[in-house]
Scaffold this motif. Structure first.
Motif, PDB file in Angstrom:
ATOM      1  N   THR A  99       0.814  -1.224   0.000  1.00  8.96           N
ATOM      2  CA  THR A  99       0.000   0.000   0.000  1.00  8.96           C
ATOM      3  C   THR A  99       0.848   1.275   0.000  1.00  8.96           C
ATOM      4  OG1 THR A  99      -0.026   0.028   2.415  1.00  8.96           O
ATOM      5  CG2 THR A  99      -1.848  -1.116   1.327  1.00  8.96           C
ATOM      6  N   GLY A 100       2.025   1.188   0.599  1.00  8.02           N
ATOM      7  CA  GLY A 100       2.874   2.368   0.717  1.00  8.02           C
ATOM      8  C   GLY A 100       2.834   2.990   2.101  1.00  8.02           C
ATOM      9  N   PHE A 101       2.025   2.436   2.991  1.00  8.55           N
ATOM     10  CA  PHE A 101       2.036   2.970   4.361  1.00  8.55           C
ATOM     11  C   PHE A 101       1.739   1.861   5.375  1.00  8.55           C
ATOM     12  CE2 PHE A 101      -2.236   3.655   2.695  1.00  8.55           C
ATOM     13  CZ  PHE A 101      -3.038   3.096   3.681  1.00  8.55           C
ATOM     14  N   HIS A 102       2.027   2.157   6.628  1.00 10.74           N
ATOM     15  CA  HIS A 102       1.824   1.185   7.694  1.00 10.74           C
ATOM     16  C   HIS A 102       0.319   1.100   7.998  1.00 10.74           C
ATOM     17  CE1 HIS A 102       2.756  -1.211  11.118  1.00 10.74           C
ATOM     18  NE2 HIS A 102       2.101  -0.390  11.927  1.00 10.74           N
ATOM     19  N   LEU A 103      -0.204  -0.111   7.998  1.00 11.23           N
ATOM     20  CA  LEU A 103      -1.657  -0.295   8.208  1.00 11.23           C
ATOM     21  C   LEU A 103      -2.017  -0.214   9.695  1.00 11.23           C
ATOM     22  CD1 LEU A 103      -3.368  -3.178   6.189  1.00 11.23           C
ATOM     23  CD2 LEU A 103      -3.664  -0.727   6.022  1.00 11.23           C
ATOM     24  N   HIS A 104      -1.764   0.921  10.311  1.00 11.19           N
ATOM     25  CA  HIS A 104      -1.982   0.988  11.755  1.00 11.19           C
ATOM     26  C   HIS A 104      -3.473   1.075  12.112  1.00 11.19           C
ATOM     27  CE1 HIS A 104      -1.621   5.119  10.388  1.00 11.19           C
ATOM     28  NE2 HIS A 104      -2.452   5.425  11.361  1.00 11.19           N
ATOM     29  N   ARG A 105      -4.331   1.321  11.124  1.00 12.62           N
ATOM     30  CA  ARG A 105      -5.767   1.369  11.435  1.00 12.62           C
ATOM     31  C   ARG A 105      -6.413  -0.006  11.375  1.00 12.62           C
ATOM     32  NH1 ARG A 105      -7.859   6.813  10.811  1.00 12.62           N
ATOM     33  NH2 ARG A 105      -6.063   8.139  10.529  1.00 12.62           N
ATOM     34  N   GLY A 106      -5.613  -1.025  11.190  1.00  7.49           N
ATOM     35  CA  GLY A 106      -6.097  -2.404  11.322  1.00  7.49           C
ATOM     36  C   GLY A 106      -6.709  -2.993  10.072  1.00  7.49           C
ATOM     37  N   VAL A 107      -7.470  -2.186   9.366  1.00  6.71           N
ATOM     38  CA  VAL A 107      -8.145  -2.733   8.193  1.00  6.71           C
ATOM     39  C   VAL A 107      -8.294  -1.651   7.131  1.00  6.71           C
ATOM     40  CG1 VAL A 107     -10.463  -2.227   9.153  1.00  6.71           C
ATOM     41  CG2 VAL A 107     -10.221  -3.975   7.391  1.00  6.71           C
ATOM     42  N   ILE A 108      -8.223  -2.081   5.901  1.00  6.53           N
ATOM     43  CA  ILE A 108      -8.564  -1.188   4.791  1.00  6.53           C
ATOM     44  C   ILE A 108      -9.384  -2.023   3.806  1.00  6.53           C
ATOM     45  CG2 ILE A 108      -6.343  -1.584   3.596  1.00  6.53           C
ATOM     46  CD1 ILE A 108      -6.620   1.440   2.724  1.00  6.53           C
ATOM     47  N   ALA A 109     -10.369  -1.378   3.211  1.00  7.57           N
ATOM     48  CA  ALA A 109     -11.253  -2.126   2.312  1.00  7.57           C
ATOM     49  C   ALA A 109     -11.288  -1.469   0.945  1.00  7.57           C
ATOM     50  CB  ALA A 109     -12.666  -2.154   2.889  1.00  7.57           C
ATOM     51  N   ALA A 110     -11.354  -2.300  -0.066  1.00  6.51           N
ATOM     52  CA  ALA A 110     -11.675  -1.797  -1.408  1.00  6.51           C
ATOM     53  C   ALA A 110     -13.185  -1.935  -1.561  1.00  6.51           C
ATOM     54  CB  ALA A 110     -10.943  -2.621  -2.465  1.00  6.51           C
ATOM     55  N   MET A 111     -13.838  -0.845  -1.907  1.00 11.17           N
ATOM     56  CA  MET A 111     -15.306  -0.821  -2.006  1.00 11.17           C
ATOM     57  C   MET A 111     -15.726  -0.626  -3.464  1.00 11.17           C
ATOM     58  SD  MET A 111     -15.986  -0.876   1.284  1.00 11.17           S
ATOM     59  CE  MET A 111     -17.768  -0.659   1.302  1.00 11.17           C
ATOM     60  N   HIS A 112     -16.885  -1.149  -3.811  1.00  7.54           N
ATOM     61  CA  HIS A 112     -17.455  -0.832  -5.120  1.00  7.54           C
ATOM     62  C   HIS A 112     -17.914   0.623  -5.078  1.00  7.54           C
ATOM     63  CE1 HIS A 112     -17.461  -4.857  -6.790  1.00  7.54           C
ATOM     64  NE2 HIS A 112     -17.872  -5.306  -5.615  1.00  7.54           N
ATOM     65  N   ARG A 113     -17.516   1.391  -6.057  1.00  3.94           N
ATOM     66  CA  ARG A 113     -17.922   2.802  -6.128  1.00  3.94           C
ATOM     67  C   ARG A 113     -19.398   2.858  -6.527  1.00  3.94           C
ATOM     68  NH1 ARG A 113     -15.320   7.990  -7.159  1.00  3.94           N
ATOM     69  NH2 ARG A 113     -13.478   7.011  -6.319  1.00  3.94           N
ATOM     70  N   PRO A 114     -20.246   3.481  -5.710  1.00  3.14           N
ATOM     71  CA  PRO A 114     -21.664   3.480  -6.073  1.00  3.14           C
ATOM     72  C   PRO A 114     -21.942   4.372  -7.285  1.00  3.14           C
ATOM     73  CG  PRO A 114     -21.276   4.794  -4.099  1.00  3.14           C
ATOM     74  CD  PRO A 114     -19.957   4.202  -4.478  1.00  3.14           C
ATOM     75  N   VAL A 115     -22.992   4.029  -8.007  1.00  2.00           N
ATOM     76  CA  VAL A 115     -23.408   4.872  -9.136  1.00  2.00           C
ATOM     77  C   VAL A 115     -23.970   6.158  -8.543  1.00  2.00           C
ATOM     78  CG1 VAL A 115     -25.039   5.029 -11.071  1.00  2.00           C
ATOM     79  CG2 VAL A 115     -23.945   2.841 -10.516  1.00  2.00           C
ATOM     80  N   LEU A 116     -23.562   7.291  -9.079  1.00  2.00           N
ATOM     81  CA  LEU A 116     -24.026   8.563  -8.512  1.00  2.00           C
ATOM     82  C   LEU A 116     -25.498   8.794  -8.837  1.00  2.00           C
ATOM     83  CD1 LEU A 116     -20.988  10.916  -9.142  1.00  2.00           C
ATOM     84  CD2 LEU A 116     -21.748   9.908  -6.990  1.00  2.00           C
ATOM     85  N   PRO A 117     -26.251   9.318  -7.863  1.00  2.00           N
ATOM     86  CA  PRO A 117     -27.667   9.569  -8.123  1.00  2.00           C
ATOM     87  C   PRO A 117     -27.869  10.729  -9.098  1.00  2.00           C
ATOM     88  CG  PRO A 117     -27.044  10.321  -5.930  1.00  2.00           C
ATOM     89  CD  PRO A 117     -25.835   9.674  -6.511  1.00  2.00           C
ATOM     90  N   ARG A 118     -29.061  10.803  -9.667  1.00  2.00           N
ATOM     91  CA  ARG A 118     -29.382  11.910 -10.576  1.00  2.00           C
ATOM     92  C   ARG A 118     -29.517  13.202  -9.772  1.00  2.00           C
ATOM     93  NH1 ARG A 118     -34.419  11.200 -12.503  1.00  2.00           N
ATOM     94  NH2 ARG A 118     -34.093  12.890 -13.971  1.00  2.00           N
ATOM     95  N   LEU A 119     -29.170  14.282 -10.437  1.00  2.00           N
ATOM     96  CA  LEU A 119     -29.211  15.603  -9.804  1.00  2.00           C
ATOM     97  C   LEU A 119     -30.591  15.886  -9.179  1.00  2.00           C
ATOM     98  CD1 LEU A 119     -27.520  18.275  -9.583  1.00  2.00           C
ATOM     99  CD2 LEU A 119     -28.736  19.024 -11.616  1.00  2.00           C
ATOM    100  N   GLU A 120     -31.631  15.604  -9.952  1.00  2.00           N
ATOM    101  CA  GLU A 120     -32.998  15.912  -9.503  1.00  2.00           C
ATOM    102  C   GLU A 120     -33.317  15.170  -8.208  1.00  2.00           C
ATOM    103  OE1 GLU A 120     -32.073  15.165 -12.489  1.00  2.00           O
ATOM    104  OE2 GLU A 120     -32.712  16.862 -13.743  1.00  2.00           O
ATOM    105  N   ARG A 121     -32.821  13.954  -8.123  1.00  2.00           N
ATOM    106  CA  ARG A 121     -33.112  13.153  -6.926  1.00  2.00           C
ATOM    107  C   ARG A 121     -32.402  13.734  -5.699  1.00  2.00           C
ATOM    108  NH1 ARG A 121     -31.193   7.365  -6.223  1.00  2.00           N
ATOM    109  NH2 ARG A 121     -31.404   7.410  -3.982  1.00  2.00           N
ATOM    110  N   VAL A 122     -31.146  14.113  -5.903  1.00  2.00           N
ATOM    111  CA  VAL A 122     -30.357  14.663  -4.795  1.00  2.00           C
ATOM    112  C   VAL A 122     -30.974  15.972  -4.292  1.00  2.00           C
ATOM    113  CG1 VAL A 122     -28.102  15.699  -4.287  1.00  2.00           C
ATOM    114  CG2 VAL A 122     -28.213  13.534  -5.484  1.00  2.00           C
ATOM    115  N   LEU A 123     -31.579  16.718  -5.226  1.00  2.00           N
ATOM    116  CA  LEU A 123     -32.079  18.050  -4.848  1.00  2.00           C
ATOM    117  C   LEU A 123     -33.533  18.048  -4.370  1.00  2.00           C
ATOM    118  CD1 LEU A 123     -30.447  20.238  -7.632  1.00  2.00           C
ATOM    119  CD2 LEU A 123     -29.661  19.808  -5.299  1.00  2.00           C
TER     120      LEU A 123
END
Ligand SMILES: C[S@@+](CC[C@H](N)C(=O)[O-])C[C@H]1O[C@@H](n2cnc3c(N)ncnc32)[C@H](O)[C@@H]1O
Length: 276
Positions: A99-123
Motif C-alpha cells: 500500500t505504501g504505508f503502515h496499516l496501523h488502522r487495522g483494516v482497509i477495504a476496497a469498495m465498489h464505487r456506487p453509481v451517482l444519483p441523478r441531480l434531480e433526486r439529490v435536490l
C-alpha cells in the motif's frame, strides 16, 4: 509461515500479488485519482469509516488486514463472506510494501464505487445546497462535507473537475460524512447554474466582488431554497459562474486578510444561512 487464519481468509506473501492490485501504491495520489474511478472502486480506511460505508449500503470488493486484527471484528469477516468479498491477510511489512504505508488502522477495504444519483433526486426537497467548483484539494472537499453535515446543508454538488469526495483523504477528513450527505456531480458546469434555477433554487456565488451582497445582509432574509457556489483554491470562481448567479455574496474580511480558505468560507456561510 502463514498464521492460523479463520476460514475464508487468504494469506498474501507477495506485495505484487495480482489479487491485491486494488491496494497497490495507495500513497500515489496522481495514480490513484485516475485509477479508482476508472476501476469503479474507492478505498475505505479504518474500521469506523468502513462501518459507515457499509451502513450507507455500499458494497465490499475485498478487505485487507494484518494478522493482529483478524480476530477483532468477526462481523466484518461475516459481511465480507455474505458479499462474496475476499479477505486478504498480510504481514505488516508486506501490507506496507503493497500500500505504501503502515496499516496501523487495522483494516482497509476496497469498495465498489456506487453509481451517482441523478441531480434531480439529490435536490428533491433540499433547502440548502453547496456547489464546489473545481476545488482541487481532497482535504478541503472532506472538510466541506463535514461542515455541510453539521450545519444543515442537504446536498453537495461537485463540478466535473472537482476533486473526488470518495478519495481516501476526502473520506477521512469528512469523518465519513461523504456517506451521509447526498451528493452527485453537476455536469456540464457552469451551464448547470441554469438547471439549478430551473429546479427552484436561488444560486448565490460566494466571491470577493466589490458589488457583492454582504453575508450579514443575506442572513436577514435568506431565500427559501438556496445553492451556495464556492470556488477553487487559487483563482476562486470563474467569471462565467459569478456572472450567471442570481446574487454574489461576500463574507466581510478584516485584519489585512483578503480571503478565507474555501472550507472555512463554507462553514461560515452554512452557519449564517442555515434554515431556521
Ligand atoms: C481561497 S478562496 C479563493 C480566493 C481567490 N483569490 C478569489 O479571489 O476568489 C476559495 C473560495 O472560497 C470562497 N471565499 C473565500 N473567502 C471568501 C469571502 N471573504 N467571501 C466570499 N467567499 C469567499 C470563495 O468561494 C472562493 O472562490
Amino acid at each position: 509461515m502463514p498464521p492460523d487464519l479463520p476460514d475464508g481468509c487468504t494469506w498474501v506473501e507477495d506485495p505484487r500479488d495480482e489479487r491485491v492490485r486494488d491496494y497497490f501504491s495507495l500513497t500515489d495520489v496522481a495514480l490513484r485519482r485516475l485509477l479508482e474511478p476508472e476501476r469503479g472502486l474507492y478505498m475505505a480506511e479504518s474500521e469506523k469509516v468502513l462501518r459507515r460505508a457499509l451502513g450507507a449500503g455500499h458494497r465490499l470488493r475485498s478487505l485487507l488486514m494484518t494478522p493482529r486484527w483478524v480476530q477483532e471484528w468477526p462481523d466484518l469477516l461475516r459481511t465480507a463472506q455474505e458479499q462474496g468479498a475476499p479477505v486478504f491477510v498480510a504481514a505488516p511489512g508486506v501490507a506496507e510494501a503493497l500500500t505504501g504505508f503502515h496499516l496501523h488502522r487495522g483494516v482497509i477495504a476496497a469498495m465498489h464505487r456506487p453509481v451517482l444519483p441523478r441531480l434531480e433526486r439529490v435536490l428533491e426537497g433540499a433547502r440548502r445546497v453547496v456547489v464546489l467548483e473545481d476545488v482541487v484539494d481532497h482535504t478541503n472537499v472532506g472538510a466541506v462535507f463535514r461542515s455541510a453535515a453539521a450545519l444543515g446543508v442537504d446536498a453537495v454538488l461537485v463540478t466535473p473537475r472537482c476533486a473526488d469526495p470518495l478519495y481516501r483523504r476526502s473520506v477521512r477528513v469528512s469523518m465519513g460524512t461523504v456517506f451521509q450527505v447526498p451528493w452527485t456531480r453537476i455536469d456540464p458546469w457552469p451551464d448547470g447554474v441554469e438547471v439549478l434555477r430551473g429546479l427552484g433554487l436561488t444560486v448565490a456565488a460566494l466571491a470577493l466582488s466589490e458589488d457583492a451582497v454582504c453575508l450579514d445582509q443575506l442572513e436577514q432574509h435568506p431565500p427559501e431554497r438556496l445553492a451556495l457556489v464556492l470556488g477553487t483554491e487559487g483563482d476562486g470562481l470563474s467569471a462565467r459562474t459569478v456572472g450567471s448567479a442570481d446574487l454574489v455574496v461576500r463574507i466581510p474580511m478584516g485584519g489585512g486578510v483578503d480571503s478565507l480558505n474555501v472550507a472555512a468560507a463554507s462553514a461560515v456561510a452554512f452557519w449564517a444561512l442555515r434554515p431556521r
